[in-house]
Design a protein around this motif. Sequence first.
Motif, PDB file in Angstrom:
ATOM      1  N   GLY A  82    -126.750 -28.403 -24.226  1.00 31.23           N
ATOM      2  CA  GLY A  82    -125.727 -27.363 -24.156  1.00 31.23           C
ATOM      3  C   GLY A  82    -125.638 -26.679 -22.813  1.00 31.23           C
ATOM      4  O   GLY A  82    -124.826 -25.754 -22.668  1.00 31.23           O
ATOM      5  N   TYR A  83    -126.455 -27.108 -21.825  1.00 33.01           N
ATOM      6  CA  TYR A  83    -126.458 -26.445 -20.521  1.00 33.01           C
ATOM      7  C   TYR A  83    -126.254 -27.470 -19.421  1.00 33.01           C
ATOM      8  O   TYR A  83    -126.566 -28.667 -19.559  1.00 33.01           O
ATOM      9  CB  TYR A  83    -127.775 -25.695 -20.292  1.00 33.01           C
ATOM     10  N   VAL A  84    -125.784 -26.949 -18.261  1.00 38.48           N
ATOM     11  CA  VAL A  84    -125.576 -27.765 -17.063  1.00 38.48           C
ATOM     12  C   VAL A  84    -126.314 -27.090 -15.912  1.00 38.48           C
ATOM     13  O   VAL A  84    -126.137 -25.875 -15.668  1.00 38.48           O
ATOM     14  CB  VAL A  84    -124.085 -27.898 -16.730  1.00 38.48           C
ATOM     15  N   PHE A  85    -127.155 -27.867 -15.210  1.00 36.51           N
ATOM     16  CA  PHE A  85    -127.904 -27.303 -14.079  1.00 36.51           C
ATOM     17  C   PHE A  85    -127.008 -27.333 -12.848  1.00 36.51           C
ATOM     18  O   PHE A  85    -126.560 -28.382 -12.399  1.00 36.51           O
ATOM     19  CB  PHE A  85    -129.172 -28.107 -13.817  1.00 36.51           C
ATOM     20  N   ARG A  86    -126.730 -26.102 -12.308  1.00 40.51           N
ATOM     21  CA  ARG A  86    -125.888 -25.992 -11.121  1.00 40.51           C
ATOM     22  C   ARG A  86    -126.085 -24.620 -10.504  1.00 40.51           C
ATOM     23  O   ARG A  86    -126.817 -23.769 -11.040  1.00 40.51           O
ATOM     24  CB  ARG A  86    -124.411 -26.208 -11.479  1.00 40.51           C
TER      25      ARG A  86
END
Length: 371
Positions: free
Chosen positions: A51-55
């Motif tokens: 459910g998350y995006v690393f940015r």
Amino acid sequence: MASKTSGSVVDVLDRVIGIPSSKSSSDGNNDNNIGSAEFIPSKTFTGSKKGYVFRTSEEFGTGYHLDSALSKLTTPSTPADTANKDKKRPRSNDSDKNDNDNGAPTKRSIRWGNDTTLSIPSRDPKPKQPTPSQLLAIAEASLESHPTSCLKLLTLNPSTLQSASISLSRTLEKNQLLRAQYADDPEKFMMNELALNDEICGFQAVAVDVSMYGYLVEFDVIKSFLALLSHENGDVAMSVVNVLVELLDPLLLREDEEKAGEEEGKELSAEVRRRNVGLLARTFVDGGGLELLVSNIGRLEENVEAEAKGIEDILTLMEALLDLDRAGVLQQTSDNGDEEENKSVSVVALLCKQTLFLSWLFGRIEKKNEI
């Protein structure tokens, strides 16, 4: 080492007994809490998180950001949203009405997606097909408003008569074929019979030139007339009778010779005129014309005005044939003196012996006496 072993033994016992371990419980809580925090700070990538995006963003910095597309799909809907979704959009009453006074098709509004609305014109209903009786009424009204001239043969010559004879024969054959194929659907052959009637009437023009009578016999026009007298449509048969009344009028024998040959620039002798008229009458009688006339009388009713007119025309034609017979025209049919061709023919004898005319006549007299 012993603590690690004891920990693993405890985990095994917990799984046997059914008590969830602290690790699995924490993992389950993490799965169930997906999407609860919009940002998890982390300077380095430590692995994927559901459910998350690393940015890196200006608002939060570097770390795990909540996936906006996934959050919309996993966001639970409220009861109000569910009710609005199940509720159908009411149809406008104006969509069923035609606001255009000229009869133009109305337009229906169809909602496409959330905010887009398309206007689609409604389809006109299929027009109702008229019944055969209505088609007949329309055709008769059209003929009354735009009467068709029966005198179509403006130029009388052998080639014109031959073309007209061929056209009549083909139209008759087509009519017989249509009647056989569509016996229960008069709409299919109605227009063909109107054309057939027009072609029959066209031969009335031949009465102005007796010298053309021989071509009526040569090109089998009389043969077609005899076939048409037994047609299922009584109106077609009566059209033939009307034409024969004009062609076999005894007054044609008394016209002035110079007037008769005026159009051709030559005189037509009385003998030639008698022979031509006699040839036409003799061909009609020899082909069974008297029997066909009597059979048509039997299917007509005097109480009906149109059919009473048909009976009158048939009797007029019989009277003309009797007058020609008394004048000896039916015996004067050949120049070569062929005895077989000039064999005496008596219209009176044929009416009495080979037809039911006397029976019809006596029956009519009885009806008169009963009244």
